[in-house]
Write a protein that holds these residues in place. Structure first.
Motif, PDB file in Angstrom:
ATOM      1  N   ASP A 252       0.850  -1.189   0.000  1.00 32.57           N
ATOM      2  CA  ASP A 252       0.000   0.000   0.000  1.00 32.57           C
ATOM      3  C   ASP A 252       0.885   1.239   0.000  1.00 32.57           C
ATOM      4  OD1 ASP A 252      -1.820   2.000   0.380  1.00 32.57           O
ATOM      5  OD2 ASP A 252      -2.969   0.967   1.929  1.00 32.57           O
ATOM      6  N   GLU A 254       0.158   4.185  -0.949  1.00 33.97           N
ATOM      7  CA  GLU A 254      -0.551   5.378  -0.486  1.00 33.97           C
ATOM      8  C   GLU A 254      -0.353   5.580   1.015  1.00 33.97           C
ATOM      9  OE1 GLU A 254      -2.443   7.556  -2.251  1.00 33.97           O
ATOM     10  OE2 GLU A 254      -1.880   6.576  -4.132  1.00 33.97           O
ATOM     11  N   ARG A 255      -0.275   4.485   1.708  1.00 31.53           N
ATOM     12  CA  ARG A 255      -0.097   4.557   3.154  1.00 31.53           C
ATOM     13  C   ARG A 255       1.380   4.498   3.545  1.00 31.53           C
ATOM     14  NH1 ARG A 255      -1.741  -0.510   7.032  1.00 31.53           N
ATOM     15  NH2 ARG A 255      -0.186  -0.067   8.653  1.00 31.53           N
ATOM     16  N   ALA A 327      -4.585  -7.237  -1.982  1.00 30.77           N
ATOM     17  CA  ALA A 327      -5.383  -6.085  -2.411  1.00 30.77           C
ATOM     18  C   ALA A 327      -5.182  -5.877  -3.908  1.00 30.77           C
ATOM     19  CB  ALA A 327      -4.986  -4.819  -1.649  1.00 30.77           C
ATOM     20  N   GLU A 330      -6.724  -1.009  -7.672  1.00 34.29           N
ATOM     21  CA  GLU A 330      -7.888  -0.137  -7.555  1.00 34.29           C
ATOM     22  C   GLU A 330      -8.269   0.067  -6.090  1.00 34.29           C
ATOM     23  OE1 GLU A 330     -11.970  -1.375  -8.936  1.00 34.29           O
ATOM     24  OE2 GLU A 330     -11.450   0.009 -10.554  1.00 34.29           O
ATOM     25  N   ASN A 331      -8.138  -0.998  -5.296  1.00 33.77           N
ATOM     26  CA  ASN A 331      -8.452  -0.906  -3.872  1.00 33.77           C
ATOM     27  C   ASN A 331      -7.491   0.018  -3.146  1.00 33.77           C
ATOM     28  OD1 ASN A 331      -7.606  -2.547  -1.023  1.00 33.77           O
ATOM     29  ND2 ASN A 331      -9.750  -1.946  -1.262  1.00 33.77           N
ATOM     30  N   ILE A 332      -6.201  -0.038  -3.515  1.00 37.58           N
ATOM     31  CA  ILE A 332      -5.185   0.778  -2.844  1.00 37.58           C
ATOM     32  C   ILE A 332      -5.299   2.244  -3.249  1.00 37.58           C
ATOM     33  CG2 ILE A 332      -2.702   1.219  -2.713  1.00 37.58           C
ATOM     34  CD1 ILE A 332      -2.285  -1.808  -2.829  1.00 37.58           C
ATOM     35  N   GLU A 334      -7.800   3.882  -5.241  1.00 40.78           N
ATOM     36  CA  GLU A 334      -9.113   4.508  -5.251  1.00 40.78           C
ATOM     37  C   GLU A 334      -9.993   4.086  -4.076  1.00 40.78           C
ATOM     38  OE1 GLU A 334     -10.928   4.025  -9.076  1.00 40.78           O
ATOM     39  OE2 GLU A 334      -9.009   4.143 -10.126  1.00 40.78           O
ATOM     40  N   LYS A 335      -9.465   3.205  -3.221  1.00 41.10           N
ATOM     41  CA  LYS A 335     -10.184   2.734  -2.033  1.00 41.10           C
ATOM     42  C   LYS A 335     -11.492   2.030  -2.388  1.00 41.10           C
ATOM     43  CE  LYS A 335      -6.949   4.800   0.240  1.00 41.10           C
ATOM     44  NZ  LYS A 335      -5.794   4.013   0.721  1.00 41.10           N
ATOM     45  N   ARG A 336     -11.543   1.410  -3.565  1.00 38.45           N
ATOM     46  CA  ARG A 336     -12.743   0.707  -3.984  1.00 38.45           C
ATOM     47  C   ARG A 336     -12.698  -0.738  -3.511  1.00 38.45           C
ATOM     48  NH1 ARG A 336     -13.812   2.371 -10.325  1.00 38.45           N
ATOM     49  NH2 ARG A 336     -14.057   4.642 -10.002  1.00 38.45           N
ATOM     50  N   PRO A 337     -13.806  -1.280  -3.052  1.00 44.74           N
ATOM     51  CA  PRO A 337     -13.833  -2.692  -2.652  1.00 44.74           C
ATOM     52  C   PRO A 337     -13.785  -3.602  -3.882  1.00 44.74           C
ATOM     53  CG  PRO A 337     -16.036  -1.753  -2.518  1.00 44.74           C
ATOM     54  CD  PRO A 337     -15.110  -0.611  -2.835  1.00 44.74           C
TER      55      PRO A 337
END
Length: 475
Positions: A252, A254-255, A327, A330-332, A334-337
């Motif tokens: 991740d 982004e984090r 993950a 897209e999940n990482i 755009e935070k989409r499930p």
């Protein structure tokens, strides 16, 4: 400390140029030997359990019998295959093709959804490498730093002893794998006959055993991760199968960015630092020598070792787990499930269709395969009593596990069958051949070519019907 610095320098160089070459090859084209740290954690325990269960199945399946037959047998020499106790012959090749197509579509679907998870959890290469050979290495030579230190030592008594014991065990395990592999090919009984007969009675069999033992030993003692990163075609498929919705082992960013060393009591959010403390533990445990923080890479086998390593560090510094996790991009970003995309639905539809066709064909599959052909070059014969005869050749395959005697009856039109040389005795899983005449009264023949239906009986039971043509004169 020098060894630790060397590893950090190697990994920093790999970070800068990881897209330019394989992580296990240096600038001169020489191989960089990978020393993965022994992983520990939840996913490692789960993967070990799966590996032990699969090892138990792989090593035990040849000894399992179903109605006296092997549970699994792939005898390519006699073109005989037994799957889950059911015998398949070359005549059933279409079933094999459909089954392979279904397996291929399943692998594609699985890869589209979950990436290379098959490689990390189920692939025999990974199971034997990480679950057996690597564990032997850890047991004898120690963890990654001890292994690297031992390899740099001169050939003293300690090094010779440890290396000798390790490679002897590697060879013994390779012999065990070879015998298991041969049991799948020829069966346990035939393998035992080869062993008892010795090299003098079965030279070819023993040569094959030596070759396969050398092959397995070379793969697991020398090739290792090179099989996954450069040889295996499945890994190369990821480039066209993965997309932003595929769930893979991912960092991740982004984090985690900006990554920086950990300092006690520091508010990392306030100074703009990410959760990654650049400890490189995720790199040290990687069995293919990559840095997961560089993004999705074809060399990643989704083994989850980096997840356990990162989670343990997050626990120590008081940060939430999941910096490295399963993950999608897209999940990482755009935070989409996770969602089931149209491409996944298309593959699923094809897979369901293929499985449906395969199951249907298996349900209607006959236990016998009977081929009846008119003897070529002969139209018909007229006997002294005026009856018309055609001579036929018959070949039968018994796919069951019991021997039987079969007989033939002409169901329609009116007439009778006269065997040449007696009835056909079919051994279990055997092949029988014979010949017979179909005899008909000229008055019952209405046209030159008449379709005849022949019943194949075992005792009083009709086991199969076969149609063929009867040629005769027209009235």
């Amino acid at each position: 400390m020098a060894d630790v610095k060397d590893i950090y320098q190697e990994q920093e160089t790999a970070e800068e140029t990881f897209r330019d070459h394989l992580s296990t090859v240096d600038k001169e084209g020489k191989r960089i030997w990978v020393y993965p740290k022994k992983p520990k954690g939840k996913f490692t325990n789960y993967r070990a359990l799966v590996s032990y269960l699969l090892l138990l199945f792989l090593l035990g399946a040849p000894f399992i019998k179903v109605d006296g037959q092997p549970f699994l047998l792939f005898n390519i020499f006699e073109r005989k295959f037994i799957i889950f106790g059911q015998v398949f012959w070359p005549q059933d090749f279409f079933l094999f093709v459909i089954g392979m197509l279904a397996s291929l579509v399943f692998i594609i679907l699985f890869t589209v959804v979950f990436g290379r998870i098959f490689c990390g959890w189920i692939c025999p290469q990974t199971i034997f490498m990480e679950g057996v050979f690597r564990q032997i290495e850890y047991w004898i030579e120690g963890d990654y730093m001890a292994q690297k230190k031992l390899d740099k030592k001169p050939w003293n008594k300690e090094k010779v002893t440890k290396k000798s014991i390790k490679h002897v065990l590697f060879i013994l395990v390779s012999v065990l794998i070879m015998h298991t592999f041969m049991a799948y090919l020829v069966g346990v009984n035939e393998l035992w006959d080869i062993i008892q007969g010795g090299p003098a009675e079965n030279t070819g069999g023993f040569i094959a055993m030596i070759v396969f033992t050398g092959l397995f030993y070379g793969v697991f003692s020398q090739m290792r991760e090179q099989v996954c990163t450069t040889i295996c075609p499945y890994g190369r498929l990821q480039g066209v199968l993965l997309d932003k919705q595929s769930v893979v082992v991912a960092y991740d960013h982004e984090r985690g960015e900006n990554r920086a060393k950990f300092r006690k009591d520091e508010d990392r959010d306030a100074v703009g630092k990410g959760d990654c403390i650049d400890c490189k533990q995720c790199v040290f445990v990687c069995p293919t020598g990559i840095d997961i923080r560089n993004g999705t890479q074809l060399e990643c086998v989704n083994c989850t070792a980096c997840i356990d390593a990162c989670d343990s560090i997050m626990d120590r510094i008081g940060k939430p787990r999941g910096l490295v996790r399963y993950a999608s991009e897209e999940n990482i970003v755009e935070k989409r499930p996770f969602k089931f995309t149209s491409r996944m639905r298309a593959y699923s539809g094809v897979l369901i269709l293929l499985i449906g066709v395969l199951v249907t064909l298996l349900l209607v599959r006959s236990d016998f395969e009977t081929t009846i052909l008119r003897t070529p070059g002969i139209l018909y014969q007229e006997r002294e009593d005026g009856m018309i005869t055609n001579l036929y050749q018959v070949k039968m395959i018994n796919k069951t596990n019991k021997a039987m005697e079969v007989r033939f009856e002409l169901i329609e039109p009116n007439g009778q069958i006269e065997m040449v040389g007696g009835e056909i005795d079919l051994a279990e899983q055997g092949i029988g051949q014979g010949a017979f005449f179909i005899i008909m009264n000229p008055g019952d023949i209405e046209k030159m070519s008449t379709m005849a239906t022949i019943g194949v009986f075992s005792g009083d039971e009709l086991v199969e019907t076969v149609k063929t043509k009867f040629l005769g004169p027209t009235n």
